[in-house]
Design a protein around this motif. Structure first.
Motif: not given
Length: 149
Positions: A97-100, A114-130
């Motif tokens: 089971x995955x969670x983000x 100028x109508x937009x901004x850039x956003x850098x996001x660190x993403x981790x997917x992890x399983x039911x055991x963390x």
């Protein structure tokens, strides 16, 4: 709706829950990554994994779905510029089971629009055991509520 101005560096979120099935691992792999350890449970037993595992591309796609159903759903997203540092950390198996989890790393206004901004996001997917199974930096484009003229 969350706009560029509403996002703060350091913001973190944890969300979603998706349980992976053997059938979908095989279905995805047959179409996009037909290696035996993704498509054939018997052959996978003889692989380095010892069992059927999801393609890393499938893992990233499942996490993308959780992102779309999570923070992207209520954000003024304008798409993305890509991803950096994509890493498959651990194999994903049937029944996992995955969670983000996300953390905003950086943001800046586009110099060309100028109508937009850039956003850098660190993403981790992890399983039911963390255990982290995939990580990447998403390079998002977010609409600005009040662009400078």
């Amino acid at each position: 709706m969350q706009y560029y101005e509403d996002i703060e560096i350091g913001d973190t979120r944890e969300f979603g829950e998706y349980t992976v099935t053997a059938d979908e691992i095989v279905e995805f792999a047959e179409q996009y990554d037909p290696q035996p350890f993704h498509t054939d449970a018997d052959a996978a037993e003889e692989s380095a994994f010892g069992e059927l595992v999801a393609s890393g591309w499938h893992t990233a796609s499942m996490c993308m779905r959780l992102l779309v159903d999570g923070p992207i759903d209520d954000r003024a997203s304008m798409g993305a510029r890509g991803v950096d540092e994509l890493r498959w950390k651990r194999p994903v198996k049937p029944g996992d089971t995955l969670t983000v989890r996300t953390e905003i790393l950086d943001k800046r206004v586009s110099e060309s629009d100028q109508k937009r901004g850039y956003v850098d996001t660190h993403v981790e997917g992890y399983n039911q055991d963390g255990d982290v199974v995939v990580s990447f930096i998403a390079l998002g484009m977010i609409e600005r509520r009040e662009p400078e003229q």
